[in-house]
Design an enzyme around this catalytic site. Structure first.
Site, mmCIF file in Angstrom:
data_model
loop_
_atom_site.group_PDB
_atom_site.id
_atom_site.type_symbol
_atom_site.label_atom_id
_atom_site.label_comp_id
_atom_site.label_asym_id
_atom_site.label_seq_id
_atom_site.Cartn_x
_atom_site.Cartn_y
_atom_site.Cartn_z
ATOM 1 N N ASP A 13 37.820 38.258 42.677
ATOM 2 C CA ASP A 13 38.839 37.795 41.528
ATOM 3 C C ASP A 13 40.307 38.018 41.810
ATOM 4 O OD1 ASP A 13 36.562 37.352 40.515
ATOM 5 O OD2 ASP A 13 36.426 39.497 39.299
ATOM 6 N N LYS A 16 41.694 33.526 44.288
ATOM 7 C CA LYS A 16 41.539 32.728 45.515
ATOM 8 C C LYS A 16 41.510 31.393 45.021
ATOM 9 C CE LYS A 16 37.623 34.953 46.181
ATOM 10 N NZ LYS A 16 37.832 36.159 45.050
ATOM 11 N N GLY A 40 33.244 33.250 40.807
ATOM 12 C CA GLY A 40 34.008 32.351 39.685
ATOM 13 C C GLY A 40 35.246 32.180 40.001
ATOM 14 N N HIS A 41 35.746 30.922 40.513
ATOM 15 C CA HIS A 41 36.961 30.667 40.946
ATOM 16 C C HIS A 41 37.782 29.906 39.942
ATOM 17 C CE1 HIS A 41 35.814 31.595 45.473
ATOM 18 N NE2 HIS A 41 35.628 32.465 44.460
ATOM 19 N N GLN A 225 34.363 36.507 46.762
ATOM 20 C CA GLN A 225 34.270 37.811 46.772
ATOM 21 C C GLN A 225 35.625 38.274 47.433
ATOM 22 O OE1 GLN A 225 30.756 36.489 47.999
ATOM 23 N NE2 GLN A 225 30.934 36.015 45.475
HETATM 24 P P1 GDP Z 1 38.842 34.182 42.173
HETATM 25 O O1 GDP Z 1 37.781 34.650 41.853
HETATM 26 O O2 GDP Z 1 39.497 34.956 43.388
HETATM 27 O O3 GDP Z 1 39.122 32.815 42.461
HETATM 28 O O4 GDP Z 1 39.781 34.537 40.918
HETATM 29 P P2 GDP Z 1 39.251 34.459 39.436
HETATM 30 O O5 GDP Z 1 39.418 33.100 39.016
HETATM 31 O O6 GDP Z 1 37.982 35.063 39.121
HETATM 32 O O7 GDP Z 1 40.166 35.459 38.637
HETATM 33 C C1 GDP Z 1 41.713 35.244 38.467
HETATM 34 C C2 GDP Z 1 42.136 34.880 37.183
HETATM 35 O O8 GDP Z 1 43.414 35.145 36.934
HETATM 36 C C3 GDP Z 1 41.845 33.647 36.866
HETATM 37 O O9 GDP Z 1 41.667 33.536 35.224
HETATM 38 C C4 GDP Z 1 43.164 32.981 36.973
HETATM 39 O O10 GDP Z 1 43.322 31.703 36.067
HETATM 40 C C5 GDP Z 1 44.130 34.070 36.829
HETATM 41 N N1 GDP Z 1 45.165 33.979 37.525
HETATM 42 C C6 GDP Z 1 45.503 33.493 38.742
HETATM 43 N N2 GDP Z 1 46.815 33.616 39.282
HETATM 44 C C7 GDP Z 1 47.311 34.386 38.395
HETATM 45 C C8 GDP Z 1 48.929 34.606 37.978
HETATM 46 O O11 GDP Z 1 49.604 34.473 39.007
HETATM 47 N N3 GDP Z 1 49.182 35.124 36.672
HETATM 48 C C9 GDP Z 1 48.214 35.126 35.802
HETATM 49 N N4 GDP Z 1 48.502 35.795 34.657
HETATM 50 N N5 GDP Z 1 46.857 34.646 35.927
HETATM 51 C C10 GDP Z 1 46.672 34.330 37.018
HETATM 52 P P1 IMO Z 2 34.661 36.163 43.211
HETATM 53 O O1 IMO Z 2 34.573 35.163 44.381
HETATM 54 C C1 IMO Z 2 34.445 40.087 41.711
HETATM 55 C C2 IMO Z 2 30.536 41.922 42.805
HETATM 56 C C3 IMO Z 2 29.519 42.179 41.438
HETATM 57 C C4 IMO Z 2 28.695 43.886 41.993
HETATM 58 C C5 IMO Z 2 28.659 43.333 43.505
HETATM 59 C C6 IMO Z 2 27.269 42.946 43.767
HETATM 60 O O2 IMO Z 2 34.937 35.399 41.928
HETATM 61 O O3 IMO Z 2 35.814 36.829 43.664
HETATM 62 P P2 IMO Z 2 26.059 40.386 43.766
HETATM 63 O O4 IMO Z 2 25.476 39.601 42.624
HETATM 64 O O5 IMO Z 2 27.005 39.708 44.453
HETATM 65 O O6 IMO Z 2 24.970 41.053 44.422
HETATM 66 O O7 IMO Z 2 26.862 41.822 43.031
HETATM 67 O O8 IMO Z 2 29.604 42.167 43.762
HETATM 68 N N1 IMO Z 2 31.005 40.606 42.936
HETATM 69 C C7 IMO Z 2 32.261 40.040 42.723
HETATM 70 N N2 IMO Z 2 33.262 40.947 41.890
HETATM 71 N N3 IMO Z 2 34.390 38.741 42.244
HETATM 72 C C8 IMO Z 2 33.203 38.158 42.777
HETATM 73 O O9 IMO Z 2 33.419 36.706 43.117
HETATM 74 C C9 IMO Z 2 32.053 38.806 43.034
HETATM 75 N N4 IMO Z 2 30.870 38.531 43.531
HETATM 76 C C10 IMO Z 2 30.099 39.587 43.438
HETATM 77 O O10 IMO Z 2 30.312 42.403 40.271
HETATM 78 O O11 IMO Z 2 29.769 44.684 41.841
HETATM 79 MG MG MG Z 3 36.240 35.347 40.352
#
Ligand code: GDP
Ligand code: IMO
Ligand code: MG
Length: 426
Positions: A13, A16, A40-41, A225
């Site tokens: 999270d 990416k 979840g991207h 991840q």
């Molecule tokens: P990922 O799994 O690495 O793609 O990240 P996620 O999408 O799960 O979580 C990142 C969250 O931060 C999302 O809600 C993005 O929209 C948000 N985000 C990304 N870059 C920024 C930033 O620079 N500032 C803020 N406030 N939110 C951001």
């Molecule tokens: P993105 O790509 C954050 C975490 C789960 C749990 C552990 C194992 O959005 O960054 P799993 O279901 O993979 O067997 O769970 O890994 N986890 C993540 N945490 N971002 C993710 O993906 C994750 N994918 C798995 O919360 O702790």
């Molecule tokens: Mg994510």
């Protein structure tokens, strides 16, 4: 032309999705190489939010090809839901621009049931998985009883493989977890219509990468991840079930490691974690509440509250070392603004000594004491800054200190979720 790898440097999270979307400008082919819909991207373009779980984050750029590699585990239902949702918003989701490797493993209903049953049976030591069947699917892959996308092309083989897998799974369901057994015919009947729709997307992804390289089309490898969720190098057993370090970009997509070029490690300006496991810099005070609420730190997949803490340079240094980072993409800088101070964990104290890298023994990370240095914060809203010079001095000093402590340059600074809220340094 060497590929570009984008991956997470923390526990997932990191942002990416946003960075892959940005850097897709420089590529023609975007490859997801591991994980599944535990990811979840999030992409935000012109205020419109899109959350992707399986489809590569380059998909909003018309004309760019997005492919799912052999290292991914794919839930057919989720894949098709995502295809339909994007198509409904006018995105071209035809097989001409989206492909799934013949070798991608398929998440089956029994994987999801097993994931859930195991988690609920573990009293105090839950991993806190996403419940998407990721671990059990990778287990079947390693046990050589997995179902792969290619099996959709041979119904007889598919039925035989499901029947074989169910022998063992049903023994677990009925004998250990007190559940009803699954029937091969039911599993097959539910899968068939999904398989029919997925068939046109099945392709030789490895060959596509080779062709892209031969014709000079840039390849972007999208990680899921994060480094510290890596099955080998993460905080085992509180990890996911795939290799999250960038060397898997090659094997998970089907190319030589020589095809990997620049490595962009995405890192939040602070640290978050979803699920269980050690987290040395975790905060349970007003600073942690600030990061959680201002950063809207809820998981994009499960909606769970993310645990929040200060930046941990021991973990970042390790990620830079393991992945050979050429540039950091620092996200969510805007979230820190308004704090009375910022702390950076520069080292740990462990068994009386000061250490710069994570301790190796299982569980040891839960017993380290973070050593902090404190820096002033800024009060200005940085979310409208578009150049380095526009950033307040305290923000620049914080970034420069992170560079110094990690040994890697910060080449991108993200100051908001939108594609436009970005500062490029190189
Ligand atoms: P990922 O799994 O690495 O793609 O990240 P996620 O999408 O799960 O979580 C990142 C969250 O931060 C999302 O809600 C993005 O929209 C948000 N985000 C990304 N870059 C920024 C930033 O620079 N500032 C803020 N406030 N939110 C951001
Ligand atoms: P993105 O790509 C954050 C975490 C789960 C749990 C552990 C194992 O959005 O960054 P799993 O279901 O993979 O067997 O769970 O890994 N986890 C993540 N945490 N971002 C993710 O993906 C994750 N994918 C798995 O919360 O702790
Ligand atoms: Mg994510």
């Amino acid at each position: 032309m060497a590929g570009l790898v984008v991956h997470g440097a923390q526990w997932g999270d990191e942002g990416k999705g946003k960075i892959v979307d940005l850097l897709t400008e420089q590529a023609g082919l975007i490859v997801r190489f591991h994980g599944g819909n535990n990811a979840g991207h999030t992409l935000v373009v012109g205020g419109e939010k899109t959350v992707l779980h399986l489809i590569p984050s380059g998909i909003l750029h018309q004309g760019k090809r997005c492919v799912i590699g052999a290292g991914v585990v794919l839930d057919p239902e989720v894949f098709l839901m995502e295809v339909d949702k994007l198509a409904a918003t006018g995105v071209d989701m035809s097989p001409a621009r989206l492909a799934v490797s013949y070798r991608t493993h398929i998440i089956m209903p029994y994987h999801k049931l097993l994931d859930a049953a195991r988690e609920s049976a573990k009293a105090g030591a839950k991993i806190g998985t996403t419940g998407r069947g990721i671990g059990p699917c990778y287990e079947d892959k390693a046990s050589r009883v997995g179902i792969r996308a290619a099996d959709f092309l041979d119904e007889e083989l598919l039925a035989r493989k499901i029947e074989h897998a169910l022998c063992e799974k049903n023994a677990l369901f009925t004998g250990l977890y007190g559940m009803e057994p699954l029937k091969t015919d039911d599993v097959l009947a539910a899968l068939k219509p999904l398989a029919e729709r997925i068939k046109p997307y099945i392709a030789d992804v490895s060959a596509m990468i080779q062709e892209a390289n031969a014709s000079g089309v840039g390849v972007l490898f999208e990680g899921a991840q994060g480094t510290h969720l890596d099955i080998d190098h993460g905080t085992y057993p509180f990890v996911t079930s795939s290799s999250c370090v960038i060397s898997n970009a090659a094997s998970g997509s089907g190319c030589s490691p020589r095809e990997l070029g620049a490595v962009v490690s995405v890192v939040k300006a602070y640290t978050t974690r979803v699920g269980s496991g050690p987290f040395p810099t975790e905060l349970s005070c007003k600073h942690g509440d600030h990061l959680q609420s201002v950063g809207a730190e809820f998981g994009a997949t499960t909606g769970r509250k993310r645990r929040c803490g200060w930046q941990d340079m021991v973990l970042l240094r390790e990620a830079v070392r393991l992945n050979g980072t050429t540039g950091l993409a620092l996200t969510k800088l805007d979230v820190l603004g308004g704090l009375d101070q910022i702390k950076i964990c520069t080292a740990y104290r462990y068994e009386g000594a000061e250490i710069l890298y994570p301790p190796q023994r299982e569980g040891a990370l839960a017993h380290v004491e973070p050593i902090y240095e404190t820096m002033p914060c800024w009060t200005e809203d940085v979310s409208k800054c578009r150049t380095w010079d526009e950033l307040p001095k305290a923000a620049k000093d914080y970034i420069l200190r992170l560079e110094e402590l990690s040994g890697a340059p910060v080449s991108i600074v993200s100051v908001g979720p939108d594609r436009e809220q970005t500062i490029y340094r190189s």
